[in-house]
Scaffold this active site. Structure first.
Site, short mmCIF file in Angstrom:
data_model
loop_
_atom_site.label_atom_id
_atom_site.label_comp_id
_atom_site.label_asym_id
_atom_site.label_seq_id
_atom_site.Cartn_x
_atom_site.Cartn_y
_atom_site.Cartn_z
N LYS A 11 0.82 -1.22 0.00
CA LYS A 11 0.00 0.00 0.00
C LYS A 11 0.86 1.28 0.00
O LYS A 11 2.05 1.24 0.35
CB LYS A 11 -0.93 -0.02 1.21
CG LYS A 11 -1.94 -1.18 1.17
CD LYS A 11 -3.01 -1.02 2.25
CE LYS A 11 -4.03 -2.14 2.14
NZ LYS A 11 -5.18 -1.91 3.05
N PHE A 59 -15.75 3.11 6.06
CA PHE A 59 -14.35 3.38 5.73
C PHE A 59 -14.07 3.44 4.23
O PHE A 59 -12.96 3.74 3.81
CB PHE A 59 -13.45 2.33 6.39
CG PHE A 59 -13.71 0.90 5.95
CD1 PHE A 59 -13.16 0.39 4.79
CD2 PHE A 59 -14.52 0.06 6.72
CE1 PHE A 59 -13.39 -0.92 4.39
CE2 PHE A 59 -14.77 -1.25 6.32
CZ PHE A 59 -14.20 -1.74 5.16
N ARG A 87 -2.13 -14.99 4.11
CA ARG A 87 -2.86 -14.28 5.16
C ARG A 87 -2.21 -14.53 6.53
O ARG A 87 -2.22 -13.65 7.40
CB ARG A 87 -4.34 -14.66 5.14
CG ARG A 87 -5.02 -14.03 3.91
CD ARG A 87 -6.42 -14.52 3.70
NE ARG A 87 -7.37 -13.97 4.65
CZ ARG A 87 -7.89 -12.75 4.57
NH1 ARG A 87 -7.51 -11.93 3.60
NH2 ARG A 87 -8.78 -12.33 5.43
N THR A 93 -5.99 -7.89 9.94
CA THR A 93 -6.21 -6.61 9.25
C THR A 93 -5.73 -5.43 10.10
O THR A 93 -5.11 -4.50 9.58
CB THR A 93 -7.72 -6.44 8.95
OG1 THR A 93 -8.15 -7.58 8.20
CG2 THR A 93 -7.99 -5.18 8.15
N ARG A 104 2.04 -7.05 8.69
CA ARG A 104 1.25 -5.91 9.17
C ARG A 104 1.69 -5.45 10.56
O ARG A 104 1.65 -4.26 10.87
CB ARG A 104 -0.23 -6.27 9.15
CG ARG A 104 -0.81 -6.23 7.74
CD ARG A 104 -2.16 -6.86 7.68
NE ARG A 104 -2.85 -6.58 6.43
CZ ARG A 104 -3.92 -7.27 6.02
NH1 ARG A 104 -4.41 -8.24 6.76
NH2 ARG A 104 -4.50 -6.97 4.88
N ASN A 114 -2.41 -0.58 6.59
CA ASN A 114 -1.94 -1.83 7.18
C ASN A 114 -0.91 -2.55 6.29
O ASN A 114 -0.86 -3.77 6.24
CB ASN A 114 -3.13 -2.74 7.53
CG ASN A 114 -3.99 -3.08 6.31
OD1 ASN A 114 -3.77 -2.55 5.23
ND2 ASN A 114 -4.96 -3.95 6.48
N HIS A 117 -2.33 -5.44 1.21
CA HIS A 117 -3.59 -6.14 0.98
C HIS A 117 -3.26 -7.57 0.57
O HIS A 117 -2.27 -7.80 -0.11
CB HIS A 117 -4.37 -5.46 -0.16
CG HIS A 117 -5.47 -6.31 -0.72
ND1 HIS A 117 -6.67 -6.47 -0.06
CD2 HIS A 117 -5.53 -7.08 -1.84
CE1 HIS A 117 -7.43 -7.30 -0.77
NE2 HIS A 117 -6.76 -7.68 -1.85
P1 CMP Z 1 -7.36 -4.81 2.75
O1 CMP Z 1 -6.75 -6.15 2.87
O2 CMP Z 1 -6.78 -3.85 1.77
O3 CMP Z 1 -8.91 -5.02 2.37
C1 CMP Z 1 -9.88 -4.04 2.66
C2 CMP Z 1 -9.33 -2.96 3.51
O4 CMP Z 1 -10.29 -2.18 4.15
C3 CMP Z 1 -8.53 -3.56 4.65
O5 CMP Z 1 -7.34 -4.11 4.16
C4 CMP Z 1 -8.35 -2.37 5.55
O6 CMP Z 1 -7.26 -1.54 5.18
C5 CMP Z 1 -9.65 -1.62 5.28
N1 CMP Z 1 -10.56 -1.74 6.42
C6 CMP Z 1 -11.22 -2.84 6.81
N2 CMP Z 1 -11.96 -2.56 7.91
C7 CMP Z 1 -11.75 -1.27 8.20
C8 CMP Z 1 -12.21 -0.41 9.22
N3 CMP Z 1 -13.05 -0.82 10.16
N4 CMP Z 1 -11.78 0.87 9.21
C9 CMP Z 1 -10.91 1.30 8.26
N5 CMP Z 1 -10.44 0.52 7.26
C10 CMP Z 1 -10.86 -0.76 7.24
#
Ligand code: CMP
Length: 139
Positions: A11, A59, A87, A93, A104, A114, A117
């Site tokens: 990211k 979000f 994962r 996450t 992460r 984070n 992805h």
């Molecule tokens: P990613 O693996 O990129 O897939 C979806 C993204 O949404 C996740 O990582 C987070 O960066 C983001 N995300 C998921 N839940 C939340 C949340 N509650 N608040 C902010 N960002 C979120």
């Protein structure tokens, strides 16, 4: 039957912070082979398309703005049981909840920022890989 490929994005914040090489090293140590890799930058529209599954969530808009805020690295990775193992390698996450020594926990700074992805299923790995890579870019 599990697939052997997954898709990942390093990211914008992790790219800006100089974490590309350390993250690629963790991926290498984790036993993943690089099938395709490229620097790119998403437009806001493209980020909205990529994360369309989250449309309507609180979000979503912030996430799409962030994901289009700078260069990213997109990766197609190969390993047996790729989606699940990747994962595990990247962790939860929320970096605060990610296990020690995961990508992460080491390089993420918030739920949104984070570090990486990772696809959540074989089906999405294929869809997401196809979003970024054409057949001639995969090795
Ligand atoms: P990613 O693996 O990129 O897939 C979806 C993204 O949404 C996740 O990582 C987070 O960066 C983001 N995300 C998921 N839940 C939340 C949340 N509650 N608040 C902010 N960002 C979120």
């Amino acid at each position: 039957m599990t697939g052997n490929r997954t898709f990942s994005i390093i990211k914008p914040k992790a790219v800006r912070s100089g974490y590309i090489i350390p993250i690629l090293s963790k991926i290498h140590e984790g036993g993943f082979k690089l099938i395709a890799m490229r620097f790119t930058q998403l437009t806001l529209n493209q980020a909205q398309d990529f994360y369309a599954v989250h449309k309507g969530k609180a979000f979503y808009e912030d996430l799409c703005e962030f994901m289009s805020s700078g260069p990213i690295i997109v990766l197609l990775l190969e390993k047996e049981n790729a989606v699940e193992d990747y994962r595990k390698l990247i962790g939860a996450t929320n970096p605060d909840e990610a296990s020690e020594n995961t990508v992460r926990s080491l390089y993420g700074s918030s739920v949104q920022e984070n570090a990486v992805h990772g696809s959540d299923s074989d089906e999405n790995a294929e869809i997401e890989g196809n979003f970024f890579f054409s057949a001639t870019e995969r090795f």
